[in-house]
Design a protein around this motif. Structure first.
Motif, short mmCIF file in Angstrom:
data_model
loop_
_atom_site.label_atom_id
_atom_site.label_comp_id
_atom_site.label_asym_id
_atom_site.label_seq_id
_atom_site.Cartn_x
_atom_site.Cartn_y
_atom_site.Cartn_z
N GLY A 73 66.97 34.35 59.68
CA GLY A 73 68.06 35.22 59.30
C GLY A 73 69.26 34.59 58.52
N LYS A 74 69.67 35.46 57.90
CA LYS A 74 70.71 34.83 56.60
C LYS A 74 71.84 34.23 57.43
N GLU A 75 72.36 34.64 58.66
CA GLU A 75 73.53 33.98 59.30
C GLU A 75 73.13 32.50 59.46
N LYS A 76 71.78 32.23 60.05
CA LYS A 76 71.53 30.79 60.33
C LYS A 76 71.00 30.07 59.08
N THR A 77 70.40 30.49 58.21
CA THR A 77 69.90 29.83 56.86
C THR A 77 71.16 29.45 56.04
N SER A 78 71.90 30.39 56.03
CA SER A 78 73.61 30.17 55.24
C SER A 78 74.34 29.11 56.00
N ALA A 79 74.15 28.87 57.31
CA ALA A 79 74.89 27.95 58.01
C ALA A 79 74.23 26.57 57.76
N VAL A 80 72.77 26.68 57.49
CA VAL A 80 72.10 25.18 57.18
C VAL A 80 72.64 24.92 55.76
N ARG A 81 72.64 26.00 55.19
CA ARG A 81 73.03 25.45 53.48
C ARG A 81 74.31 25.01 53.41
#
Ligand code: CA
Length: 414
Positions: A73-81
């Motif tokens: 999900g975007k919340e996690k992939t954005s946090a990783v980025r």
């Protein structure tokens, strides 16, 4: 800006942080990776070294494809980025030089792979200039656009099995076609009109249930990121077969994508308005805000002998139908989406001949040959030619690029 040396013209600035899959040269396993300057960083190693502490993550970094990572999900992939941007910006995150040797590898020394296990692949036809050019060539010049074109984003379901990563060689296809000298009786042979199509594709990041629809307002929540896309096309096979059901064997022998998926977040600085849509579209296709992106695109043909020429300079902003409209249209009948689906734009041509996104248009169906620097002519692609596509956004000193999607044409199998 970063403790890693990044050239000003690098596609992989600190503002980009795309995602891809590479073989870690030390472990010989496939890993989720990002690109930074001239380097590839292994996210599995960073995960194991606790660089992602504080982000609730499953271990999805030793994988053949990005799908499980995207599905977080975007919340996690954005946090990783965002964490990766912090890691590469702040020397305190670097750890010792000896530590970075375990997760940073020179890009020229690693092998990249197809980044996504693509479920379903859809190809649109969303550039008005391209649709008009093909209409002028093959149909009635007075009615170049078919009656539906201004009312819906025309598309078809393609085939995902033959989508390959940049660098994969492309074998010239064979098939049925009308003889080049004319006549109504088809012949069998190798395609004489092999072409590229300059496209950008988006990767679906979130699935939907059957019968669910997605509005243009919500559409971008379902888009993980973008990649360059070369929809190789055999025009002679295509022209004979396409009526009435559309493209088939003239298209599905191969398509090439670039190895990095650039996130929508990274493309935010390049957001722009698209062309005015007139007549007004139906309510489910209306949208708010700027939904196009100013992404420069170019196509280079390089001959076997090394002569090369930029044959097209286009831009993603020319798209008449934007991604939000494409996705809303795709789901309006209840068709379900899956993470990892790929949706391509269709050939992106601009208003002038130097911005046409296919040889079909550049050579105007073969009537205007293109002169290469070595004196040879191209109406369509020849064996030994390599087609290289590049794309990047650049604004206020921020540059975010896609790398390249390239492929060399090999002679047909005997
Ligand atoms: Ca296409």
């Amino acid at each position: 800006m970063s403790w890693i040396a990044i050239k000003p013209d690098s596609d992989f600035s600190i503002h980009n942080i795309p995602f891809g899959i590479f073989t870690n040269p030390q472990t010989r396993t496939l890993r989720v990776a990002t690109a930074i300057g001239d380097h590839v960083a292994d996210l599995k190693v960073l995960y194991d070294l606790d660089f992602f502490n504080g982000i609730e993550l499953d271990d999805v970094f030793e994988q053949d494809y990005l799908n499980d990572f995207i599905a977080l999900g975007k919340e996690k992939t954005s946090a990783v980025r965002k964490r990766l941007i912090e890691i590469f910006s702040n020397p305190d995150f670097m750890g010792s030089k000896s530590l970075s040797a375990y997760y940073l590898f020179p890009m020229t020394e690693v092998q990249m792979h197809l980044p996504v296990k693509i479920g379903d692949y859809t190809d649109f036809f969303s550039s008005k200039e391209h649709a008009t050019n093909t209409g002028l060539m093959f149909r009635d010049p007075a009615n170049a656009l078919l009656p539906n074109w201004l009312h819906l984003p025309v598309g078809y379901h393609g085939r995902s099995s033959s989508i390959v990563v940049s660098g994969t060689e492309i074998v010239r296809p064979k098939g049925q076609m009308l003889p080049p000298e004319g006549g109504n009786v088809p012949v069998f042979g190798t395609s004489k009109r092999l072409d590229f199509e300059l496209e950008v594709a988006f990767v679906v990041g979130k699935g939907t249930a059957l019968s669910e629809t997605v509005s243009t307002d919500d559409a971008e929540d379902y888009i993980f990121g973008l990649t360059l896309f070369n929809d190789w096309s055999a025009r002679d096979i295509q022209q004979w077969e396409y009526v009435p059901l559309g493209p088939f064997l003239g298209k599905n022998f191969a398509s090439t994508i670039s190895p990095w998926i650039v996130t929508l977040e990274a493309l935010e600085p390049f957001r722009t308005q698209g062309p005015v849509q007139e007549p007004a579209v139906l309510p489910y296709l209306q949208f708010n805000g700027a939904r196009n992106f100013d992404i420069e695109l170019e196509v280079i043909i390089q001959t076997e002998q090394g002569s090369s020429k930029t044959v097209c300079h286009s831009n993603y902003k020319y798209m008449y139908w934007n991604m939000a409209q494409q996705l809303a249209h795709h789901t309006i009948n209840g068709c379900n989406l899956n993470t990892g689906d790929l949706m391509a734009s269709g050939t992106i041509s601009g208003p002038t001949p130097d911005s046409y996104g296919s040889m079909l248009e550049i050579s105007w169906k073969g009537s205007k040959p293109l002169l290469m620097p070595d004196g040879t002519e191209r109406r369509f692609l020849q064996d030994g030619d390599t087609v290289i596509m590049r794309g990047w956004g650049e604004k206020n000193g921020i540059r975010v690029g896609f790398g390249e999607a390239s492929g060399k044409i090999l002679p047909a199998r005997s």
